[in-house]
Scaffold this active site. Structure first.
Site, mmCIF file in Angstrom:
data_model
loop_
_atom_site.group_PDB
_atom_site.id
_atom_site.type_symbol
_atom_site.label_atom_id
_atom_site.label_comp_id
_atom_site.label_asym_id
_atom_site.label_seq_id
_atom_site.Cartn_x
_atom_site.Cartn_y
_atom_site.Cartn_z
ATOM 1 N N LYS A 47 33.251 3.512 42.366
ATOM 2 C CA LYS A 47 32.683 2.420 41.559
ATOM 3 C C LYS A 47 33.819 1.543 41.013
ATOM 4 C CE LYS A 47 32.532 5.730 37.794
ATOM 5 N NZ LYS A 47 31.768 6.825 37.201
ATOM 6 N N ARG A 94 23.143 9.588 28.042
ATOM 7 C CA ARG A 94 23.257 8.293 28.706
ATOM 8 C C ARG A 94 22.031 8.147 29.591
ATOM 9 N NH1 ARG A 94 28.797 6.908 31.838
ATOM 10 N NH2 ARG A 94 27.969 8.365 33.377
ATOM 11 N N HIS A 135 25.664 15.148 34.028
ATOM 12 C CA HIS A 135 27.000 14.606 33.774
ATOM 13 C C HIS A 135 27.509 15.153 32.442
ATOM 14 C CE1 HIS A 135 30.321 11.967 34.523
ATOM 15 N NE2 HIS A 135 30.081 11.167 33.517
ATOM 16 N N ARG A 192 31.990 15.613 41.861
ATOM 17 C CA ARG A 192 32.163 14.152 41.851
ATOM 18 C C ARG A 192 33.485 13.847 41.153
ATOM 19 N NH1 ARG A 192 27.077 14.868 39.276
ATOM 20 N NH2 ARG A 192 28.021 14.054 37.363
ATOM 21 N N TYR A 250 53.516 -17.483 22.476
ATOM 22 C CA TYR A 250 52.485 -17.907 21.524
ATOM 23 C C TYR A 250 52.581 -17.119 20.224
ATOM 24 C CZ TYR A 250 50.042 -20.088 25.493
ATOM 25 O OH TYR A 250 49.699 -20.844 26.566
ATOM 26 N N CYS A 265 50.965 -13.603 27.959
ATOM 27 C CA CYS A 265 50.151 -14.788 28.217
ATOM 28 C C CYS A 265 49.175 -14.497 29.361
ATOM 29 C CB CYS A 265 51.036 -15.973 28.584
ATOM 30 S SG CYS A 265 52.381 -16.266 27.424
ATOM 31 N N MET A 266 48.364 -15.469 29.716
ATOM 32 C CA MET A 266 47.387 -15.246 30.781
ATOM 33 C C MET A 266 48.071 -14.951 32.119
ATOM 34 S SD MET A 266 44.338 -17.710 32.220
ATOM 35 C CE MET A 266 43.503 -17.917 30.668
ATOM 36 N N ASP A 267 49.135 -15.705 32.407
ATOM 37 C CA ASP A 267 49.722 -15.621 33.740
ATOM 38 C C ASP A 267 51.164 -15.145 33.762
ATOM 39 O OD1 ASP A 267 47.352 -17.007 34.639
ATOM 40 O OD2 ASP A 267 48.252 -18.777 33.711
HETATM 41 C C1 LIG Z 1 32.321 7.949 37.050
HETATM 42 C C2 LIG Z 1 31.508 9.161 37.202
HETATM 43 C C3 LIG Z 1 32.072 10.343 37.699
HETATM 44 C C4 LIG Z 1 33.566 10.510 37.932
HETATM 45 O O1 LIG Z 1 34.200 10.755 36.719
HETATM 46 P P1 LIG Z 1 35.783 11.098 36.700
HETATM 47 O O2 LIG Z 1 36.039 11.439 35.296
HETATM 48 O O3 LIG Z 1 36.467 9.848 37.127
HETATM 49 O O4 LIG Z 1 35.979 12.208 37.641
HETATM 50 C C5 LIG Z 1 31.238 11.409 37.946
HETATM 51 N N1 LIG Z 1 29.904 11.316 37.687
HETATM 52 C C6 LIG Z 1 29.340 10.204 37.183
HETATM 53 C C7 LIG Z 1 27.874 10.182 36.925
HETATM 54 C C8 LIG Z 1 30.110 9.095 36.908
HETATM 55 O O5 LIG Z 1 29.545 7.998 36.398
#
Ligand SMILES: *Cc1c(COP(=O)(O)O)cnc(C)c1O
Length: 382
Positions: A35, A133, A162, A221, A273, A320-322
């Site tokens: 992601k 969540r 999770h 994951r 700045y 700065c930005m750039d």
């Molecule tokens: C992003 C995410 C992960 C991975 O988490 P890490 O801490 O980067 O290993 C696993 N499960 C879900 C649902 C996530 O959103």
């Protein structure tokens, strides 16, 4: 080519996957979250690289991210971890994405979408065991699994949850993660007792992979550790002392630029700045063409140091930005057009990693790498 680039060391991803496998049973599947454009590294290249190492599937957040991978020819299963709006359902079907589901209304909408396209959608049932969540309350898991099971065009491909604090070593957090895991196991067993096959069971993120091998179930994951950083309290030192002497992740991203100008200023001269920094003696300042418009956030401010030829130099004045300015002092031997590493793996000569920048700025490495934005070309090494 612009001076400012993010080099993506794909061999380090392969190394990190090998390191992750130390913690896994041979039959445990790996899902790599890609992601946010592969945590800023480039989702397509990261995906292709990890799939070649035998990783089973990928996870994205948005449907559009899944579409990008499919358009690049990736055929592996792709989980969408966040909840899409109903208008995105046709794309879920067309691009054969695997959404997480956790409520009756959405399951019905997906079933309708599947019917319209006359094709099967595989879903994973997400349970909220304590993250607060997305996910269904634990007591709704069985009825929802039954609902999915009763719909001919929906297939229950897995069940997941999770963790909120799997990267913490605080005893109450360890107890909380164990409690979340126990709730998940109970729910999965309850579904099985109904004669419903739950599919792949998965809950372990990076923290849990390293801390709780017993929680790997059918699949993990593992995001952050794939990109070479340590989650939360679980440092390399902790792991080498407790688990595995040789264990070491390698950061994958190297953020590099070059000096485009050097100028000498006298004591009392102010820089950038807000005039927040003033030279206290005669010195040389290097200008580098990277700023918050590239993801070198303004709030790193006076906490940021960069590496030039193996030595550390402070960024001075507002970012700065750039562009931003680096104080070289006198007689540094640093020359115009020399390379500057903002962060990167040690082997590339960088003294700082995204982990160091995170530690110095009260944030997490995830945020540092995700901040590197589109203007910075990703250059894939090997
Ligand atoms: C992003 C995410 C992960 C991975 O988490 P890490 O801490 O980067 O290993 C696993 N499960 C879900 C649902 C996530 O959103």
């Amino acid at each position: 080519m612009r001076a400012t680039n993010a080099f993506i060391h794909l061999d380090n991803i392969r190394h990190n996957i090998e390191q992750i496998r130390i913690f896994l049973k041979p039959e445990t599947k790996i899902c790599v979250p890609v992601k946010a454009d592969g945590y800023g590294h480039g989702a397509v290249e990261v995906s292709k690289t990890v799939l070649k190492t035998g990783v089973y599937c990928l996870a994205v957040s948005a449907v559009s991210e899944g579409k990008e991978l499919r358009d690049a020819g990736i055929t592996a299963p792709i989980l969408t971890l966040s909840l899409p709006v109903p208008e995105e359902i046709p794309d879920i079907v067309n691009y054969k994405l695997t959404p997480l589901v956790f409520d009756a209304e959405y399951i019905k909408l997906l079933a309708d979408g599947a019917k319209q396209a006359n094709s099967v959608i595989t879903v994973h049932l997400k349970i909220d065991t304590g993250m607060g969540r997305i996910g269904c309350p634990i007591e709704q898991a069985v009825p929802l699994a039954r609902q999915i099971n009763s719909l001919p065009l929906l297939k229950l491909g897995g069940m997941c949850t999770h963790f909120a604090v799997s990267d913490s070593l605080a005893p109450n957090d360890i107890a909380y993660t164990r409690l979340q895991f126990k709730r998940f196991r109970l729910v999965a067993d309850a579904v099985k007792k109904q004669g419903i096959r739950p599919g792949l069971l998965h809950c372990a993120n990076s923290g849990a992979v390293l801390m709780y091998p017993e929680m790997q179930l059918d699949m993990v994951r593992s995001g952050l550790i794939t990109y070479g950083y340590y989650p939360g309290d679980i440092t390399q030192q902790f792991l080498s002392e407790t688990v595995h002497k040789e264990f070491a992740l390698r950061p994958v991203m190297e953020f590099k630029t070059r000096i485009v100008s050097i100028h000498r200023v006298q004591a009392g001269y102010n820089v950038s700045y807000g005039r927040t920094w003033t030279a206290d003696k005669e010195t040389e300042l290097a200008v580098i063409p990277a700023g918050y418009g590239d993801g070198i956030l303004r709030r790193y401010g006076h906490n940021l140091k960069v590496s030039i030829k193996g030595k550390a130099y402070p960024v001075v004045g507002r970012i700065c930005m750039d562009q931003c300015m680096v104080d070289l002092g006198l007689n540094s031997g640093v020359k115009r057009w020399d390379e500057v590493s903002v962060f990167g793996p040690k082997e590339t000569g960088s003294l700082f990693s995204a982990q160091d920048i995170a530690d110095n700025n009260n944030t997490i490495p995830y945020e540092i790498i995700c901040a590197i934005n589109k203007r910075v070309p990703r250059i894939f090494v090997k």
